[in-house]
Write a protein that holds these residues in place. Sequence first.
Motif, short mmCIF file in Angstrom:
data_model
loop_
_atom_site.label_atom_id
_atom_site.label_comp_id
_atom_site.label_asym_id
_atom_site.label_seq_id
_atom_site.Cartn_x
_atom_site.Cartn_y
_atom_site.Cartn_z
N GLU A 91 0.66 -1.36 0.14
CA GLU A 91 0.21 -0.07 0.07
C GLU A 91 0.89 1.22 0.17
N LEU A 92 1.92 1.30 0.70
CA LEU A 92 2.96 2.27 0.63
C LEU A 92 3.37 2.55 -0.71
N SER A 93 4.14 1.21 -1.21
CA SER A 93 4.52 1.40 -2.83
C SER A 93 3.58 2.00 -3.55
N ARG A 94 2.29 1.68 -3.73
CA ARG A 94 1.47 2.01 -4.49
C ARG A 94 1.38 3.73 -4.65
N ARG A 95 1.63 4.15 -3.25
CA ARG A 95 1.35 5.82 -3.10
C ARG A 95 2.61 6.44 -3.23
N THR A 96 3.75 5.86 -3.48
CA THR A 96 5.13 6.54 -3.52
C THR A 96 5.94 5.93 -4.70
N PRO A 97 5.51 6.48 -5.90
CA PRO A 97 6.27 5.76 -6.90
C PRO A 97 7.91 6.00 -7.01
N ARG A 98 8.41 7.01 -6.16
CA ARG A 98 9.79 7.13 -6.38
C ARG A 98 10.67 6.29 -5.35
N PHE A 99 9.92 5.51 -4.43
CA PHE A 99 10.51 4.93 -3.17
C PHE A 99 10.89 3.25 -3.73
N TYR A 100 11.60 2.91 -3.13
CA TYR A 100 11.92 1.44 -3.17
C TYR A 100 11.64 0.72 -1.79
N ASN A 107 9.76 -14.92 8.84
CA ASN A 107 9.13 -16.05 8.28
C ASN A 107 9.21 -15.80 6.79
N THR A 108 10.02 -16.73 6.23
CA THR A 108 10.34 -16.51 4.64
C THR A 108 9.01 -16.93 4.07
N PHE A 109 8.14 -17.64 4.61
CA PHE A 109 7.14 -18.31 3.87
C PHE A 109 6.19 -17.28 3.44
N HIS A 110 6.33 -15.82 3.93
CA HIS A 110 5.47 -15.00 3.16
C HIS A 110 5.90 -14.53 1.68
N ALA A 111 7.03 -14.77 1.21
CA ALA A 111 7.87 -14.30 0.12
C ALA A 111 6.80 -14.62 -1.12
N THR A 112 6.33 -15.88 -1.22
CA THR A 112 5.48 -16.25 -2.54
C THR A 112 4.47 -15.26 -2.70
N ALA A 113 3.77 -15.14 -1.70
CA ALA A 113 2.44 -14.44 -1.67
C ALA A 113 2.69 -12.97 -1.92
N PHE A 114 3.75 -12.45 -1.22
CA PHE A 114 4.20 -11.12 -1.39
C PHE A 114 4.51 -10.78 -2.71
N PHE A 115 5.34 -11.62 -3.51
CA PHE A 115 5.71 -11.42 -4.95
C PHE A 115 4.57 -11.28 -5.92
N ALA A 116 3.52 -12.41 -5.57
CA ALA A 116 2.54 -12.58 -6.51
C ALA A 116 1.57 -11.21 -6.26
N GLY A 125 8.40 -4.11 -9.53
CA GLY A 125 9.60 -3.52 -9.87
C GLY A 125 10.17 -2.32 -9.01
N ARG A 126 9.19 -2.15 -7.72
CA ARG A 126 9.90 -1.37 -6.80
C ARG A 126 9.81 -1.83 -5.38
N VAL A 127 9.63 -3.01 -5.26
CA VAL A 127 9.57 -3.60 -4.06
C VAL A 127 10.35 -5.01 -4.02
N GLY A 128 10.92 -5.34 -2.84
CA GLY A 128 11.72 -6.61 -2.94
C GLY A 128 11.27 -7.22 -1.31
N MET A 129 11.51 -8.22 -1.29
CA MET A 129 11.44 -9.18 0.21
C MET A 129 12.52 -10.01 0.72
N ILE A 130 13.09 -9.56 1.87
CA ILE A 130 14.06 -10.46 2.44
C ILE A 130 13.88 -10.97 3.75
N PHE A 131 14.43 -12.13 4.08
CA PHE A 131 14.51 -12.58 5.47
C PHE A 131 15.19 -11.76 6.29
N ALA A 132 14.51 -11.49 7.51
CA ALA A 132 15.29 -10.55 8.56
C ALA A 132 14.86 -10.61 9.88
N ASP A 133 15.60 -10.81 10.74
CA ASP A 133 15.31 -11.04 12.06
C ASP A 133 15.31 -9.46 12.63
N ALA A 134 14.34 -9.02 13.19
CA ALA A 134 14.40 -7.49 13.79
C ALA A 134 15.52 -7.35 14.56
#
Length: 254
Positions: A91-100, A107-116, A125-134
């Motif tokens: 939702e942030l990406s949709r509103r901020t075309p110049r942001f990445y 939980n890495t199992f979120h990745a597939t749904a996220f990219f879809a 083209g303006r988002v990515g997802m990585i595994f990260a512990d806070a």
Amino acid sequence: MTMHGNLLRLPMLAVFLCARLAAAADGLPLTAPDYEQFTPAAAARMSEAARTNLSPVYPALAEYLVERFQLAHRAGVGVDVGGGPGSLTLELSRRTPRFYWINTDINTFHATAFFARALTLDCAGRVGMIFADAHHLPFRNDYADFVVSRGSIPFWAEPKTALAEIYRVLKPGGQAFIGRGFSPNLPLDVARRVRENQGSGVPRYDVAETMKSWQRLMLELGIKDFEIIHPREDQREVNYGVWLRFSKPSTHSP
Ligand SMILES: C[S@@+](CC[C@H](N)C(=O)[O-])C[C@H]1O[C@@H](n2cnc3c(N)ncnc32)[C@H](O)[C@@H]1O
């Protein structure tokens, strides 16, 4: 394994490898996904809640953040910590075309749904997802213009460590907005319905105590510019949650 199965695993592998490379480059402790605790079922449950009952929460929060921090026309890098299926990131990406925007989660199992979903929303083209512990963010110092996190802090074993990590990763002049619940612009009837639908799963915690503990953490971490936000605190009917905003000072050359 089928071709389809292999393709589905690719984003997961990329997520894991990127995280290890980034962490190694910064000399941070390497952590590996805990597939016992952070399971496909947990990711599916969160995705379902985000897609259904919680769905009005993310556009309102994104709208609020974009307006409040004037992000609509700015360029920069944003990080969502514990972003789960990435509803807020998108939702942030949709509103901020110049942001990445980088959605991160333990939980890495979120990745597939996220990219879809990113593909369907034209944000891919303006988002990515990585595994990260806070607690060990795989980013170099002074990296992100904006760090956001919704609903993840209650799960962090050591909030102080994680908040220090977020501060480390923020660029000078960058802002962080961390917390749980809703933004003040979410209409009361919508907020009420979300809470009613949560039934016995409605989060129960002491807001005043949370605010006090976050204030203490900010003081302990020496973070001077911070604000604790209790949206719609004047009405007691619906718990809108609680948020912590802080920034890293800009460096000014004399
Ligand atoms: C209630 S969900 C919120 C997800 C998302 N932010 C949202 O608002 O839809 C909490 C998320 O925090 C993640 N999480 C829990 N512990 C974490 C940690 N130590 N580091 C990063 N993410 C974590 C969980 O995997 C889960 O996706």
